[in-house]
Design a protein around this motif. Structure first.
Motif, PDB file in Angstrom:
ATOM      1  N   GLU A 196      13.256   6.782  -5.732  1.00 24.52           N
ATOM      2  CA  GLU A 196      12.877   7.120  -4.359  1.00 24.52           C
ATOM      3  C   GLU A 196      11.787   8.184  -4.313  1.00 24.52           C
ATOM      4  O   GLU A 196      10.978   8.197  -3.377  1.00 24.52           O
ATOM      5  CB  GLU A 196      14.102   7.581  -3.569  1.00 24.52           C
ATOM      6  CG  GLU A 196      15.092   6.457  -3.283  1.00 24.52           C
ATOM      7  CD  GLU A 196      16.175   6.878  -2.307  1.00 24.52           C
ATOM      8  OE1 GLU A 196      16.199   8.067  -1.905  1.00 24.52           O
ATOM      9  OE2 GLU A 196      17.011   6.017  -1.940  1.00 24.52           O
ATOM     10  N   GLY A 240       9.478   8.489  -6.623  1.00 30.22           N
ATOM     11  CA  GLY A 240       8.308   8.012  -7.351  1.00 30.22           C
ATOM     12  C   GLY A 240       8.226   8.474  -8.784  1.00 30.22           C
ATOM     13  O   GLY A 240       7.228   8.210  -9.466  1.00 30.22           O
ATOM     14  N   ARG A 241       9.264   9.118  -9.293  1.00 34.31           N
ATOM     15  CA  ARG A 241       9.243   9.598 -10.681  1.00 34.31           C
ATOM     16  C   ARG A 241       9.605   8.493 -11.669  1.00 34.31           C
ATOM     17  O   ARG A 241       9.379   8.636 -12.866  1.00 34.31           O
ATOM     18  CB  ARG A 241      10.210  10.771 -10.846  1.00 34.31           C
ATOM     19  CG  ARG A 241       9.827  11.999 -10.031  1.00 34.31           C
ATOM     20  CD  ARG A 241      10.868  13.089 -10.172  1.00 34.31           C
ATOM     21  NE  ARG A 241      10.965  13.579 -11.549  1.00 34.31           N
ATOM     22  CZ  ARG A 241      11.862  14.481 -11.956  1.00 34.31           C
ATOM     23  NH1 ARG A 241      12.744  14.967 -11.086  1.00 34.31           N
ATOM     24  NH2 ARG A 241      11.897  14.887 -13.209  1.00 34.31           N
ATOM     25  N   ARG A 297       0.818  -1.210   0.000  1.00 36.35           N
ATOM     26  CA  ARG A 297       0.000   0.000   0.000  1.00 36.35           C
ATOM     27  C   ARG A 297       0.858   1.270   0.000  1.00 36.35           C
ATOM     28  O   ARG A 297       0.343   2.343   0.139  1.00 36.35           O
ATOM     29  CB  ARG A 297      -0.920  -0.011   1.225  1.00 36.35           C
ATOM     30  CG  ARG A 297      -1.937  -1.152   1.206  1.00 36.35           C
ATOM     31  CD  ARG A 297      -2.930  -1.024   2.346  1.00 36.35           C
ATOM     32  NE  ARG A 297      -2.281  -1.191   3.632  1.00 36.35           N
ATOM     33  CZ  ARG A 297      -2.044  -2.370   4.191  1.00 36.35           C
ATOM     34  NH1 ARG A 297      -2.369  -3.477   3.561  1.00 36.35           N
ATOM     35  NH2 ARG A 297      -1.486  -2.440   5.380  1.00 36.35           N
ATOM     36  N   ARG A 298       2.150   1.130  -0.147  1.00 37.04           N
ATOM     37  CA  ARG A 298       3.045   2.273  -0.147  1.00 37.04           C
ATOM     38  C   ARG A 298       3.947   2.188  -1.359  1.00 37.04           C
ATOM     39  O   ARG A 298       4.145   1.124  -1.940  1.00 37.04           O
ATOM     40  CB  ARG A 298       3.873   2.292   1.149  1.00 37.04           C
ATOM     41  CG  ARG A 298       3.028   2.290   2.398  1.00 37.04           C
ATOM     42  CD  ARG A 298       3.874   2.050   3.621  1.00 37.04           C
ATOM     43  NE  ARG A 298       4.804   3.145   3.874  1.00 37.04           N
ATOM     44  CZ  ARG A 298       5.888   3.026   4.629  1.00 37.04           C
ATOM     45  NH1 ARG A 298       6.204   1.878   5.167  1.00 37.04           N
ATOM     46  NH2 ARG A 298       6.668   4.059   4.837  1.00 37.04           N
ATOM     47  N   GLY A 299       4.515   3.321  -1.736  1.00 33.65           N
ATOM     48  CA  GLY A 299       5.378   3.341  -2.898  1.00 33.65           C
ATOM     49  C   GLY A 299       6.704   2.649  -2.640  1.00 33.65           C
ATOM     50  O   GLY A 299       7.256   2.721  -1.548  1.00 33.65           O
ATOM     51  N   VAL A 300       7.207   1.971  -3.675  1.00 33.50           N
ATOM     52  CA  VAL A 300       8.474   1.287  -3.524  1.00 33.50           C
ATOM     53  C   VAL A 300       9.595   2.275  -3.223  1.00 33.50           C
ATOM     54  O   VAL A 300      10.534   1.980  -2.471  1.00 33.50           O
ATOM     55  CB  VAL A 300       8.790   0.452  -4.786  1.00 33.50           C
ATOM     56  CG1 VAL A 300       8.967   1.334  -6.022  1.00 33.50           C
ATOM     57  CG2 VAL A 300      10.022  -0.404  -4.560  1.00 33.50           C
ATOM     58  N   GLY A 301       9.505   3.483  -3.786  1.00 35.94           N
ATOM     59  CA  GLY A 301      10.542   4.480  -3.545  1.00 35.94           C
ATOM     60  C   GLY A 301      10.631   4.879  -2.087  1.00 35.94           C
ATOM     61  O   GLY A 301      11.732   5.042  -1.535  1.00 35.94           O
ATOM     62  N   GLU A 302       9.481   5.033  -1.440  1.00 34.89           N
ATOM     63  CA  GLU A 302       9.469   5.379  -0.019  1.00 34.89           C
ATOM     64  C   GLU A 302      10.109   4.279   0.814  1.00 34.89           C
ATOM     65  O   GLU A 302      10.885   4.558   1.753  1.00 34.89           O
ATOM     66  CB  GLU A 302       8.032   5.620   0.431  1.00 34.89           C
ATOM     67  CG  GLU A 302       7.904   6.023   1.894  1.00 34.89           C
ATOM     68  CD  GLU A 302       6.460   6.198   2.324  1.00 34.89           C
ATOM     69  OE1 GLU A 302       6.231   6.406   3.528  1.00 34.89           O
ATOM     70  OE2 GLU A 302       5.566   6.109   1.453  1.00 34.89           O
ATOM     71  N   ARG A 335       9.683   4.050 -12.162  1.00 33.89           N
ATOM     72  CA  ARG A 335       9.327   2.724 -11.647  1.00 33.89           C
ATOM     73  C   ARG A 335      10.476   1.772 -11.913  1.00 33.89           C
ATOM     74  O   ARG A 335      10.851   1.546 -13.063  1.00 33.89           O
ATOM     75  CB  ARG A 335       8.060   2.212 -12.316  1.00 33.89           C
ATOM     76  CG  ARG A 335       7.617   0.805 -11.862  1.00 33.89           C
ATOM     77  CD  ARG A 335       6.275   0.477 -12.480  1.00 33.89           C
ATOM     78  NE  ARG A 335       5.798  -0.843 -12.091  1.00 33.89           N
ATOM     79  CZ  ARG A 335       5.815  -1.905 -12.892  1.00 33.89           C
ATOM     80  NH1 ARG A 335       6.313  -1.794 -14.116  1.00 33.89           N
ATOM     81  NH2 ARG A 335       5.336  -3.072 -12.478  1.00 33.89           N
ATOM     82  N   ALA A 393       5.169  -3.613  -3.693  1.00 32.07           N
ATOM     83  CA  ALA A 393       4.997  -2.158  -3.776  1.00 32.07           C
ATOM     84  C   ALA A 393       5.330  -1.639  -5.171  1.00 32.07           C
ATOM     85  O   ALA A 393       4.788  -0.625  -5.612  1.00 32.07           O
ATOM     86  CB  ALA A 393       5.878  -1.472  -2.728  1.00 32.07           C
ATOM     87  N   ALA A 394       6.224  -2.343  -5.873  1.00 31.13           N
ATOM     88  CA  ALA A 394       6.604  -1.934  -7.225  1.00 31.13           C
ATOM     89  C   ALA A 394       5.695  -2.544  -8.291  1.00 31.13           C
ATOM     90  O   ALA A 394       5.868  -2.276  -9.481  1.00 31.13           O
ATOM     91  CB  ALA A 394       8.050  -2.343  -7.501  1.00 31.13           C
TER      92      ALA A 394
END
Length: 267
Positions: A46, A48-49, A10-15, A51, A77-78
């Motif tokens: 990181e 999110g710009r 549920r969270r971005g891979v970058g985070e 993938r 997440a990705a």
């Protein structure tokens, strides 16, 4: 530092990558060099710009030394399927592992040895572990048995541990390092729980050896005698399965001739 939450899907891979990089105290430059990607690309991942590819996620997980369970969270997440299985220890494919573990436990007799999972729950132990359990409240031996609670709880082994302050500091230090390494909130919660247990002895903040000390012993009162142990911890060297990666085998050895003689006599 806040531990990465176990909700990577549920969270971005970058985070998540950034949190693990901060946790490991690695700069973007150092990680990009190690993982053989550009610093600019890592920065885009990181924020999110960009993938990352599946291969890049796995490579970042490797160089950040992220546990296999959490690497699966990065993949989810990705937008990718998990790469690492989590097998039941009783599964047919784990037969060789079961045999190896039981061979180690049996071969270590008459000295105690236990198999633990990542959360310090007892998976299996040999018959010599029984000497640790004498006088322990039955509530603490109900499955799943958490060996840290069992050891430090006032209704557990704690009253029989002669150097409780020293041994408590040793165990809490190990748990604190695991909490940092894994990011598992369970470890942090367990650490706070254990810190709340009473201890009449001084608990050192840092393990500093005294004259002649080379390790921290476990000194145990047993049948009017004092037993002394030291332990070693073994893990599987090339795990690709989550269950296998999270197993550890702790083997206790006599720290003096009197303890060795008593254990041989018991056997």
């Amino acid at each position: 530092m806040t531990a990465p939450r176990a909700d990577g899907a549920r969270r971005g891979v970058g985070e998540l990558v950034r949190e693990w990089r901060d946790r490991r105290r690695i700069s973007q430059l150092d990680l990009s060099i190690a993982a053989e990607i550009s610093t600019r690309h890592l920065s885009f991942v990181e924020t999110g710009r960009s993938r990352p590819s599946r291969e890049m996620v796995l490579r970042l997980g490797e160089y950040l030394e992220i546990p296999l369970r959490e690497r699966n969270q990065l993949l989810l997440a990705a937008g990718y399927a998990p790469a690492y299985t989590e097998s039941d220890l009783d599964a047919p494919g784990m037969a060789a592992v079961r045999q190896a573990v039981r061979q180690l436990l049996t071969g270590h007799e008459p000295y105690p040895a236990v198999v633990l999972d990542r959360r310090w729950n007892l998976v299996e132990g040999n018959s010599s572990v029984a000497l640790f359990l004498e006088g322990v409240s039955p509530e603490l031996t109900a499955s799943p048995v958490n060996v840290l609670r069992l050891t430090l709880h006032p209704a557990g082994m704690a009253p029989q541990v002669l150097n409780l302050g020293e041994w408590r500091a040793h165990l809490l230090g190990r748990l604190r390092r695991e909490a940092h390494a894994t990011g598992d909130p369970f470890h942090t919660e367990l650490l706070e729980e254990l810190r709340g247990y009473p201890c009449a002895q001084e608990v050192p903040e840092v393990e500093v050896p005294g004259p002649g000390d080379i390790l921290v012993p476990l000194r145990l009162r047993y049948g009017g005698q004092e037993l002394a142990f030291f332990s070693t911890v073994a893990t599987f060297g090339t795990p690709l399965d989550i269950t296998l990666a999270e197993l550890s085998i702790e083997s206790f050895f006599p720290a003096d001739p009197a303890t060795a003689a008593l254990l041989r006599a018991r056997a």
